[in-house]
Scaffold this active site. Structure first.
Site, PDB file in Angstrom:
ATOM      1  N   LYS A   9     -45.703  42.473   1.973  1.00  0.00           N
ATOM      2  CA  LYS A   9     -45.251  43.104   2.970  1.00  0.00           C
ATOM      3  C   LYS A   9     -46.091  44.567   3.093  1.00  0.00           C
ATOM      4  CE  LYS A   9     -40.606  40.788   3.093  1.00  0.00           C
ATOM      5  NZ  LYS A   9     -39.450  41.002   3.094  1.00  0.00           N
ATOM      6  N   TYR A  51     -39.393  34.956  12.048  1.00  0.00           N
ATOM      7  CA  TYR A  51     -38.129  35.407  11.310  1.00  0.00           C
ATOM      8  C   TYR A  51     -36.953  34.870  12.518  1.00  0.00           C
ATOM      9  CZ  TYR A  51     -39.728  38.251   7.291  1.00  0.00           C
ATOM     10  OH  TYR A  51     -40.295  38.433   6.132  1.00  0.00           O
ATOM     11  N   PHE A  59     -30.047  43.556  11.755  1.00  0.00           N
ATOM     12  CA  PHE A  59     -31.388  43.894  11.023  1.00  0.00           C
ATOM     13  C   PHE A  59     -32.482  43.350  11.618  1.00  0.00           C
ATOM     14  CE2 PHE A  59     -30.011  40.338   8.498  1.00  0.00           C
ATOM     15  CZ  PHE A  59     -31.299  39.760   7.917  1.00  0.00           C
ATOM     16  N   ARG A  87     -39.632  31.569  -5.484  1.00  0.00           N
ATOM     17  CA  ARG A  87     -38.354  32.017  -5.342  1.00  0.00           C
ATOM     18  C   ARG A  87     -37.778  32.884  -6.459  1.00  0.00           C
ATOM     19  NH1 ARG A  87     -36.584  33.218  -0.007  1.00  0.00           N
ATOM     20  NH2 ARG A  87     -34.317  32.873  -0.584  1.00  0.00           N
ATOM     21  N   THR A  93     -33.269  38.876  -2.705  1.00  0.00           N
ATOM     22  CA  THR A  93     -33.620  39.633  -1.516  1.00  0.00           C
ATOM     23  C   THR A  93     -33.602  41.260  -1.697  1.00  0.00           C
ATOM     24  OG1 THR A  93     -33.079  37.499  -0.201  1.00  0.00           O
ATOM     25  CG2 THR A  93     -33.208  39.765   0.816  1.00  0.00           C
ATOM     26  N   ARG A 104     -39.815  41.355  -7.075  1.00  0.00           N
ATOM     27  CA  ARG A 104     -38.948  42.685  -6.088  1.00  0.00           C
ATOM     28  C   ARG A 104     -38.095  43.549  -7.056  1.00  0.00           C
ATOM     29  NH1 ARG A 104     -36.515  38.117  -2.125  1.00  0.00           N
ATOM     30  NH2 ARG A 104     -37.924  38.493  -0.274  1.00  0.00           N
ATOM     31  N   ASN A 114     -38.519  45.253   0.637  1.00  0.00           N
ATOM     32  CA  ASN A 114     -38.310  44.518  -0.745  1.00  0.00           C
ATOM     33  C   ASN A 114     -39.730  43.778  -1.203  1.00  0.00           C
ATOM     34  OD1 ASN A 114     -38.519  42.283   1.175  1.00  0.00           O
ATOM     35  ND2 ASN A 114     -36.583  41.387   0.553  1.00  0.00           N
ATOM     36  N   HIS A 117     -42.391  38.271   0.691  1.00  0.00           N
ATOM     37  CA  HIS A 117     -41.592  37.316   0.992  1.00  0.00           C
ATOM     38  C   HIS A 117     -42.055  36.135   0.637  1.00  0.00           C
ATOM     39  CE1 HIS A 117     -39.836  34.521   4.136  1.00  0.00           C
ATOM     40  NE2 HIS A 117     -41.031  33.962   4.035  1.00  0.00           N
ATOM     41  N   GLU A 128     -43.817  27.896   8.196  1.00  0.00           N
ATOM     42  CA  GLU A 128     -44.308  29.188   7.623  1.00  0.00           C
ATOM     43  C   GLU A 128     -45.898  29.033   7.485  1.00  0.00           C
ATOM     44  OE1 GLU A 128     -41.924  31.010   4.818  1.00  0.00           O
ATOM     45  OE2 GLU A 128     -40.217  31.289   6.283  1.00  0.00           O
TER      46      GLU A 128
HETATM   47  P1  CMP Z   1     -37.179  38.240   3.345  1.00  0.00           P
HETATM   48  O1  CMP Z   1     -37.088  37.317   2.518  1.00  0.00           O
HETATM   49  O2  CMP Z   1     -38.639  38.301   3.965  1.00  0.00           O
HETATM   50  O3  CMP Z   1     -36.293  37.732   4.551  1.00  0.00           O
HETATM   51  C1  CMP Z   1     -35.772  38.501   5.679  1.00  0.00           C
HETATM   52  C2  CMP Z   1     -35.893  39.830   5.527  1.00  0.00           C
HETATM   53  O4  CMP Z   1     -35.178  40.729   6.189  1.00  0.00           O
HETATM   54  C3  CMP Z   1     -35.649  40.297   4.229  1.00  0.00           C
HETATM   55  O5  CMP Z   1     -36.474  39.711   3.163  1.00  0.00           O
HETATM   56  C4  CMP Z   1     -35.668  41.619   4.283  1.00  0.00           C
HETATM   57  O6  CMP Z   1     -36.866  42.266   4.091  1.00  0.00           O
HETATM   58  C5  CMP Z   1     -35.041  41.970   5.651  1.00  0.00           C
HETATM   59  N1  CMP Z   1     -33.535  42.259   5.598  1.00  0.00           N
HETATM   60  C6  CMP Z   1     -33.134  43.433   5.986  1.00  0.00           C
HETATM   61  N2  CMP Z   1     -31.888  43.618   6.189  1.00  0.00           N
HETATM   62  C7  CMP Z   1     -31.139  42.447   5.491  1.00  0.00           C
HETATM   63  C8  CMP Z   1     -30.158  41.974   5.072  1.00  0.00           C
HETATM   64  N3  CMP Z   1     -29.036  42.771   5.578  1.00  0.00           N
HETATM   65  N4  CMP Z   1     -30.058  40.670   4.602  1.00  0.00           N
HETATM   66  C9  CMP Z   1     -30.995  39.812   4.443  1.00  0.00           C
HETATM   67  N5  CMP Z   1     -32.321  40.539   4.605  1.00  0.00           N
HETATM   68  C10 CMP Z   1     -32.575  41.695   5.225  1.00  0.00           C
END
Ligand code: CMP
Length: 134
Positions: A9, A51, A59, A87, A93, A104, A114, A117, A128
């Site tokens: 990211k 997304y 968010f 994963r 996450t 992470r 974070n 992805h 994707e």
């Molecule tokens: P990612 O795994 O890329 O998938 C969705 C992204 O949204 C997540 O990582 C975070 O970077 C972002 N994000 C921000 N806020 C939230 C939240 N409350 N729950 C989940 N993802 C979030």
């Protein structure tokens, strides 16, 4: 062999090549082959689609701004059981909840920032990879 999508990211890319190299080395040591790799700024519409499952969540707007806001590293990976294995390697996450030693845990700063992805399941991986690598 299974394929999955991995993305480093913007905040990590902005921090310089060393972190990119360190993260790719962790992935490579875990037995993944890198079969596609680019550094690029993704168009906003592409990020909105990417997304799409989060559209409507509080968010979502910030997430799109953040991911489209600077270059990311896009990676196509191949390995046995690649989706689940990646994963596990990246961790939860929320970096605060990610297991010790996961990407992470090591590189994530916050729930939004974070670090990386990874596709959540095989269907997402296919979707994707199609969006990003065509
Ligand atoms: P990612 O795994 O890329 O998938 C969705 C992204 O949204 C997540 O990582 C975070 O970077 C972002 N994000 C921000 N806020 C939230 C939240 N409350 N729950 C989940 N993802 C979030």
């Amino acid at each position: 062999m299974q394929q999955t999508y991995f993305m480093i990211k913007p905040e990590i890319v902005a921090a310089g090549e060393q972190k990119i190299g360190d993260i790719l080395a962790i992935v490579n040591r875990a037995g993944f082959r890198i079969t596609g790799l680019a550094m690029r700024t993704l168009p906003r519409e592409l990020v909105e689609d990417f997304y799409g499952e989060h559209r409507g969540k509080p968010f979502y707007g910030e997430l799109v701004e953040y991911i489209a806001g600077g270059p990311v590293v896009t990676v196509r990976l191949e390995r046995e059981n690649a989706v689940a294995a990646l994963r596990e390697l990246i961790g939860a996450t929320n970096p605060a909840e990610a297991a010790i030693g996961t990407i992470r845990n090591l590189y994530g700063a916050s729930l939004q920032n974070n670090a990386v992805h990874a596709s959540a399941n095989p269907a997402d991986a296919e979707r994707e990879l199609g969006l990003i690598f065509g």
